[in-house]
Design a protein around this motif. Structure first.
Motif, PDB file in Angstrom:
ATOM      1  N   GLU A 248       0.838  -1.205   0.000  1.00  0.00           N
ATOM      2  CA  GLU A 248       0.000   0.000   0.000  1.00  0.00           C
ATOM      3  C   GLU A 248       0.874   1.258   0.000  1.00  0.00           C
ATOM      4  N   ASN A 249       1.970   1.201   0.756  1.00  0.00           N
ATOM      5  CA  ASN A 249       2.904   2.324   0.762  1.00  0.00           C
ATOM      6  C   ASN A 249       3.503   2.517  -0.625  1.00  0.00           C
ATOM      7  N   ALA A 250       3.832   1.400  -1.295  1.00  0.00           N
ATOM      8  CA  ALA A 250       4.371   1.472  -2.654  1.00  0.00           C
ATOM      9  C   ALA A 250       3.348   2.075  -3.610  1.00  0.00           C
ATOM     10  N   VAL A 282      -0.682   5.523   6.901  1.00  0.00           N
ATOM     11  CA  VAL A 282       0.528   5.509   6.068  1.00  0.00           C
ATOM     12  C   VAL A 282       0.369   6.420   4.865  1.00  0.00           C
ATOM     13  N   LEU A 283      -0.781   6.358   4.229  1.00  0.00           N
ATOM     14  CA  LEU A 283      -1.029   7.159   3.027  1.00  0.00           C
ATOM     15  C   LEU A 283      -1.169   8.641   3.345  1.00  0.00           C
ATOM     16  N   VAL A 284      -1.860   8.941   4.433  1.00  0.00           N
ATOM     17  CA  VAL A 284      -2.006  10.341   4.847  1.00  0.00           C
ATOM     18  C   VAL A 284      -0.637  10.941   5.185  1.00  0.00           C
ATOM     19  N   LYS A 285       0.222  10.126   5.770  1.00  0.00           N
ATOM     20  CA  LYS A 285       1.577  10.589   6.100  1.00  0.00           C
ATOM     21  C   LYS A 285       2.342  10.970   4.844  1.00  0.00           C
ATOM     22  N   GLN A 286       1.984  10.356   3.713  1.00  0.00           N
ATOM     23  CA  GLN A 286       2.598  10.726   2.432  1.00  0.00           C
ATOM     24  C   GLN A 286       1.991  11.998   1.844  1.00  0.00           C
ATOM     25  N   GLY A 287       0.991  12.554   2.532  1.00  0.00           N
ATOM     26  CA  GLY A 287       0.339  13.756   2.031  1.00  0.00           C
ATOM     27  C   GLY A 287      -0.793  13.472   1.068  1.00  0.00           C
ATOM     28  N   LEU A 288      -1.343  12.273   1.110  1.00  0.00           N
ATOM     29  CA  LEU A 288      -2.403  11.879   0.190  1.00  0.00           C
ATOM     30  C   LEU A 288      -3.767  11.974   0.856  1.00  0.00           C
ATOM     31  N   LYS A 289      -4.764  12.307   0.069  1.00  0.00           N
ATOM     32  CA  LYS A 289      -6.137  12.388   0.566  1.00  0.00           C
ATOM     33  C   LYS A 289      -6.852  11.077   0.254  1.00  0.00           C
ATOM     34  N   VAL A 290      -7.420  10.465   1.304  1.00  0.00           N
ATOM     35  CA  VAL A 290      -7.964   9.117   1.190  1.00  0.00           C
ATOM     36  C   VAL A 290      -9.480   9.120   1.370  1.00  0.00           C
ATOM     37  N   ALA A 291     -10.177   8.436   0.479  1.00  0.00           N
ATOM     38  CA  ALA A 291     -11.608   8.158   0.635  1.00  0.00           C
ATOM     39  C   ALA A 291     -11.758   6.667   0.911  1.00  0.00           C
ATOM     40  N   ARG A 292     -12.677   6.318   1.815  1.00  0.00           N
ATOM     41  CA  ARG A 292     -12.849   4.918   2.170  1.00  0.00           C
ATOM     42  C   ARG A 292     -14.247   4.427   1.821  1.00  0.00           C
TER      43      ARG A 292
END
Length: 439
Positions: A248-250, A282-292
């Motif tokens: 997921e990080n990749a 993990v994704l938010v830490k990369q600066g990404l906006k996540v929808a679930r």
């Protein structure tokens, strides 16, 4: 159970490297199932039935989880067409729901009993199956030995033997033979799997191909699909499915690398959705906006990642894209099933660790419908190429659909192999009403 059989069972557990004794096995097996089975039905795990046994011949099917359950559903339907009753055991709530949705009254569902003689014995005493059909690679020592002791034919279908499992069994050939000699028949996915089962003492062994190719495409909710398609609009999409830790990080790194050029939406479907909170962090830490999906978040244009944190909706996620990376292949080992994305019209990318689906990947790669990547950088290049090259993507999609079609036939081959065990039950089942009327 004799002392020799008890020693075989204990040594088999040690060989598997999971539990050291039947008592410890009870603890570990039950804890593993925690959160993945219905607490109201937990007594089924100890062999106590929660449904009535129907009169007449009955075949016991066992499928560990969702993938195995999907694989044997067409086979169960064929057995039911012969008027033979079916009990299906699985190990998770998700597979139980799948069985209810896909099979309805065609099968009685129970949770599989713990692999301990009292639980297995209680289960067999009540259900008295005429035959046991087990999917893929489920070898439970106490169950195998108890079925053998009762002379109930037990058959492995869609059988596979991973590199790791084969190496472990090879270190203890006498133990392997003591267990595998109890199998009445092994119907293997590939010639390599068949050869391995023969080497370990199984006789007879035949090859059928992969039953997963003969299954229907995973279903989806048309209204939900239409809603998400409208929200996505003209954005490009790609999916990372059946992902494991690190993948997921990749996927997040790939998204950031391509975002400015491709303006894509990345769909991530983890193999274990219970990790969703951790993955989002993990994704938010990369600066990404996540929808679930579980929050029913709207896929607005500024959303980077659509996190498919549900089970049983792979048909939805794969229909939202034409490019799919299949996980457990880049930072984990074994691979996951590439056949579903192929049959649903996706160009496939994968890491190289796909031992559990070696034959499927070989056929897909030879046809040009799947490409292997070494690392995250190569994955990003592959995703970008497929998102921006309609012709190449289309050729891969069509090659995948054609390859899946060519691979079909496992169901008929499996049924042919089962004929000596099923045909007598069919006759018995169809004579039953007359016998009952005369009684």
């Amino acid at each position: 159970m004799s002392s020799r059989m008890a020693r075989i069972g204990l040594n088999a557990y040690r060989l598997a490297g999971t539990v050291a004794s039947p008592v410890v096995g009870l603890y570990i097996t039950y804890r593993t199932a925690k959160g993945k089975e219905d607490r109201a039905r937990r007594l089924e795990r100890f062999g106590y039935a929660s449904a009535n046994r129907p009169q007449g011949p009955l075949v016991w099917f066992h499928a560990a989880s969702v993938g195995e359950t999907n694989a044997v559903i067409p086979l169960i339907r064929e057995i039911r067409r012969r008027d033979i009753h079916v009990i299906l055991t699985t190990g998770t709530i998700t597979s139980a729901r799948l069985a209810a949705e896909r099979l309805g009254n065609d099968a009685i569902h129970q949770y599989v009993p713990l692999d301990l003689k009292p639980a297995v014995g209680r289960f067999l005493d009540y259900w008295q199956p005429d035959c046991a059909i087990i999917a893929e690679s489920e070898i439970w020592p106490a169950t195998v030995l108890e079925l053998g002791h009762r002379r109930i034919p037990q058959i492995l279908v869609n059988a596979r033997m991973s590199d790791r499992s084969f190496a472990r069994w090879r270190r203890r050939p006498s133990l392997a033979e003591a267990l595998f000699e109890n199998l009445a028949l092994v119907i293997a996915q590939s010639d390599l799997d068949a050869e391995r089962f023969r080497d370990l003492g199984a006789v007879p062994v035949i090859t059928s191909g992969n039953l997963k190719v003969d299954t229907d495409a995973p279903p989806y909710d048309g209204a939900v699909f239409a809603r998400y398609k409208k929200q996505i609009g003209d954005r490009k999409t790609w999916a990372a499915i059946s992902t494991f830790d690190g993948e997921e990080n990749a996927a997040g790194i790939v998204h950031r690398a391509l975002r400015d050029r491709d303006r894509q939406l990345t769909i991530i479907v983890p193999r274990h959705p219970e990790r969703a909170d951790e993955i989002e962090a993990v994704l938010v830490k990369q600066g990404l906006k996540v929808a679930r999906r579980t929050r029913d978040d709207v896929l607005t244009p500024d959303i980077d990642i659509f996190l498919g944190d549900t089970i049983g909706e792979m048909g939805l996620y794969l229909r939202l894209t034409e490019v799919a990376f299949v996980g457990r292949s880049l930072f984990a080992e074994g691979g996951q099933n590439p056949l579903e994305p192929a049959m649903l019209g996706c160009a496939i990318l994968s890491g190289g660790n796909v031992q559990n689906f070696r034959e499927a990947y070989q056929k897909l790669a030879r046809s040009g419908s799947a490409r292997m990547v070494r690392d995250t950088e190569m994955l990003a290049k592959g995703v970008h190429y497929l998102l921006t090259n309609d012709e190449a993507r289309g050729k891969m999609i069509q090659a995948g659909i054609a390859t899946v079609h060519e691979m079909r036939g496992a169901l008929s081959a499996t049924l042919k192999g089962l004929e000596p065990y099923i045909n007598p039950l069919t006759v018995k089942a169809r004579l039953l009403p007359k016998a009952v009327a005369q009684a």
